[in-house]
Design a protein around this motif. Sequence first.
Motif, PDB file in Angstrom:
ATOM      1  N   ALA A   1      26.765  27.547  37.499  1.00 18.89           N
ATOM      2  CA  ALA A   1      25.748  28.570  37.257  1.00 18.89           C
ATOM      3  C   ALA A   1      26.514  29.866  37.427  1.00 18.89           C
ATOM      4  N   LEU A   2      26.576  30.662  36.366  1.00 20.88           N
ATOM      5  CA  LEU A   2      27.463  31.822  36.414  1.00 20.88           C
ATOM      6  C   LEU A   2      26.966  32.992  35.585  1.00 20.88           C
ATOM      7  N   GLY A   3      27.611  34.113  35.820  1.00 16.17           N
ATOM      8  CA  GLY A   3      27.351  35.346  35.093  1.00 16.17           C
ATOM      9  C   GLY A   3      28.624  36.170  35.128  1.00 16.17           C
ATOM     10  N   THR A   4      28.494  37.428  34.729  1.00 17.43           N
ATOM     11  CA  THR A   4      29.670  38.312  34.757  1.00 17.43           C
ATOM     12  C   THR A   4      29.290  39.643  35.382  1.00 17.43           C
ATOM     13  N   ASP A   5      30.313  40.405  35.740  1.00 16.12           N
ATOM     14  CA  ASP A   5      30.061  41.749  36.264  1.00 16.12           C
ATOM     15  C   ASP A   5      29.922  42.762  35.129  1.00 16.12           C
ATOM     16  N   GLY A   6      29.955  42.300  33.887  1.00 18.14           N
ATOM     17  CA  GLY A   6      29.769  43.165  32.727  1.00 18.14           C
ATOM     18  C   GLY A   6      31.048  43.663  32.100  1.00 18.14           C
ATOM     19  N   GLY A   7      32.175  43.440  32.741  1.00 13.32           N
ATOM     20  CA  GLY A   7      33.440  43.918  32.207  1.00 13.32           C
ATOM     21  C   GLY A   7      33.960  43.101  31.038  1.00 13.32           C
ATOM     22  N   MET A   8      33.612  41.843  31.013  1.00 13.49           N
ATOM     23  CA  MET A   8      34.095  40.934  29.966  1.00 13.49           C
ATOM     24  C   MET A   8      32.954  40.000  29.591  1.00 13.49           C
ATOM     25  N   ALA A   9      32.852  39.650  28.324  1.00 16.63           N
ATOM     26  CA  ALA A   9      31.782  38.759  27.863  1.00 16.63           C
ATOM     27  C   ALA A   9      31.980  37.357  28.441  1.00 16.63           C
ATOM     28  N   LEU A  10      30.880  36.718  28.790  1.00 18.36           N
ATOM     29  CA  LEU A  10      30.933  35.377  29.359  1.00 18.36           C
ATOM     30  C   LEU A  10      31.650  34.411  28.415  1.00 18.36           C
ATOM     31  N   ALA A  11      31.374  34.488  27.131  1.00 13.50           N
ATOM     32  CA  ALA A  11      32.019  33.595  26.171  1.00 13.50           C
ATOM     33  C   ALA A  11      33.540  33.758  26.186  1.00 13.50           C
ATOM     34  N   ASP A  12      34.012  34.979  26.360  1.00 12.20           N
ATOM     35  CA  ASP A  12      35.461  35.226  26.408  1.00 12.20           C
ATOM     36  C   ASP A  12      36.079  34.658  27.680  1.00 12.20           C
ATOM     37  N   ILE A  13      35.379  34.795  28.787  1.00 12.60           N
ATOM     38  CA  ILE A  13      35.885  34.235  30.051  1.00 12.60           C
ATOM     39  C   ILE A  13      35.951  32.711  29.946  1.00 12.60           C
ATOM     40  N   ILE A  14      34.900  32.120  29.417  1.00 14.02           N
ATOM     41  CA  ILE A  14      34.861  30.658  29.275  1.00 14.02           C
ATOM     42  C   ILE A  14      35.965  30.186  28.337  1.00 14.02           C
ATOM     43  N   ARG A  15      36.154  30.885  27.230  1.00 11.26           N
ATOM     44  CA  ARG A  15      37.226  30.534  26.295  1.00 11.26           C
ATOM     45  C   ARG A  15      38.577  30.542  27.011  1.00 11.26           C
ATOM     46  N   ASP A  16      38.850  31.612  27.747  1.00 11.61           N
ATOM     47  CA  ASP A  16      40.127  31.735  28.455  1.00 11.61           C
ATOM     48  C   ASP A  16      40.283  30.655  29.529  1.00 11.61           C
ATOM     49  N   PHE A  17      39.213  30.394  30.268  1.00 10.30           N
ATOM     50  CA  PHE A  17      39.240  29.361  31.306  1.00 10.30           C
ATOM     51  C   PHE A  17      39.554  27.999  30.703  1.00 10.30           C
ATOM     52  N   LYS A  18      38.837  27.645  29.646  1.00 12.23           N
ATOM     53  CA  LYS A  18      39.041  26.333  29.034  1.00 12.23           C
ATOM     54  C   LYS A  18      40.430  26.209  28.419  1.00 12.23           C
ATOM     55  N   LYS A  19      40.899  27.277  27.803  1.00 16.80           N
ATOM     56  CA  LYS A  19      42.233  27.240  27.191  1.00 16.80           C
ATOM     57  C   LYS A  19      43.311  27.066  28.258  1.00 16.80           C
ATOM     58  N   TYR A  20      43.252  27.872  29.300  1.00 16.12           N
ATOM     59  CA  TYR A  20      44.253  27.786  30.371  1.00 16.12           C
ATOM     60  C   TYR A  20      44.210  26.422  31.067  1.00 16.12           C
ATOM     61  N   THR A  21      43.009  25.991  31.457  1.00 16.96           N
ATOM     62  CA  THR A  21      42.925  24.737  32.204  1.00 16.96           C
ATOM     63  C   THR A  21      43.304  23.540  31.342  1.00 16.96           C
ATOM     64  N   SER A  22      43.035  23.598  30.049  1.00 15.07           N
ATOM     65  CA  SER A  22      43.462  22.508  29.164  1.00 15.07           C
ATOM     66  C   SER A  22      44.960  22.306  29.235  1.00 15.07           C
ATOM     67  N   VAL A  23      45.695  23.386  29.085  1.00 17.24           N
ATOM     68  CA  VAL A  23      47.160  23.318  29.114  1.00 17.24           C
ATOM     69  C   VAL A  23      47.647  22.902  30.505  1.00 17.24           C
ATOM     70  N   ALA A  24      47.101  23.534  31.533  1.00 20.14           N
ATOM     71  CA  ALA A  24      47.550  23.247  32.902  1.00 20.14           C
ATOM     72  C   ALA A  24      47.253  21.806  33.309  1.00 20.14           C
ATOM     73  N   LEU A  25      46.098  21.298  32.932  1.00 21.27           N
ATOM     74  CA  LEU A  25      45.733  19.937  33.313  1.00 21.27           C
ATOM     75  C   LEU A  25      46.549  18.895  32.552  1.00 21.27           C
ATOM     76  N   VAL A  26      46.765  19.109  31.266  1.00 17.73           N
ATOM     77  CA  VAL A  26      47.612  18.176  30.510  1.00 17.73           C
ATOM     78  C   VAL A  26      49.019  18.167  31.101  1.00 17.73           C
TER      79      VAL A  26
END
Length: 183
Positions: free
Chosen positions: A64-89
């Motif tokens: 359950a999440l939100g943002t402080d308004g500095g960055m769009a939630l979709a952009d944060i999620i995109r970056d999180f998923k991209k980084y963790t995909s590489v790191a986890l593999v």
Amino acid sequence: MSEKYKAKNPEGIYFVTFAVVQWVDVFTRREYKDILVESLRYCQQKKGLIIYAWCIMTNHLHLALGTDGGMALADIIRDFKKYTSVALVRAIQENIQESRKDWMLSILKEAAAGSSKHLKYQFWQNQYHPVELTNNDQQQRCLDYIHQNPVATGIVSEAEAYVFSSATDYAGGKGLIAVSFIE
């Protein structure tokens, strides 16, 4: 992505779930869960992610999440998923103790073969369907659902006992990353 499944309200609180492709039980090892926790912390500190509740299950992650308004939630999620995909593999590939390595990597590779946006491996399912929690009742139901997930699946008998969940924070313990819905 359908308009129905977008986080349109930049001030909203959203429930999201990220699932591993084919629902592979990757998060049975602490080191893989730690990668998620550290990445969530980074997103909090550097990208303005606000985490109200979270829980890492064996093959998916509830937030359950939100943002402080500095960055769009979709952009944060995109970056999180991209980084963790590489790191986890990478962590799976380099883990000499991982008895399921070949099996997991073959599934992740097969998933990427059917995708136009993944080159070698696809770790996360593409969808996360943000659902806005617009009132206290929805927030409480979401919180209960997230915290009771490990209880319902038999990981722990009490939600507060599960380290990889914000239930610890809400019970007054020293949790890992969540802030409270309560102002």
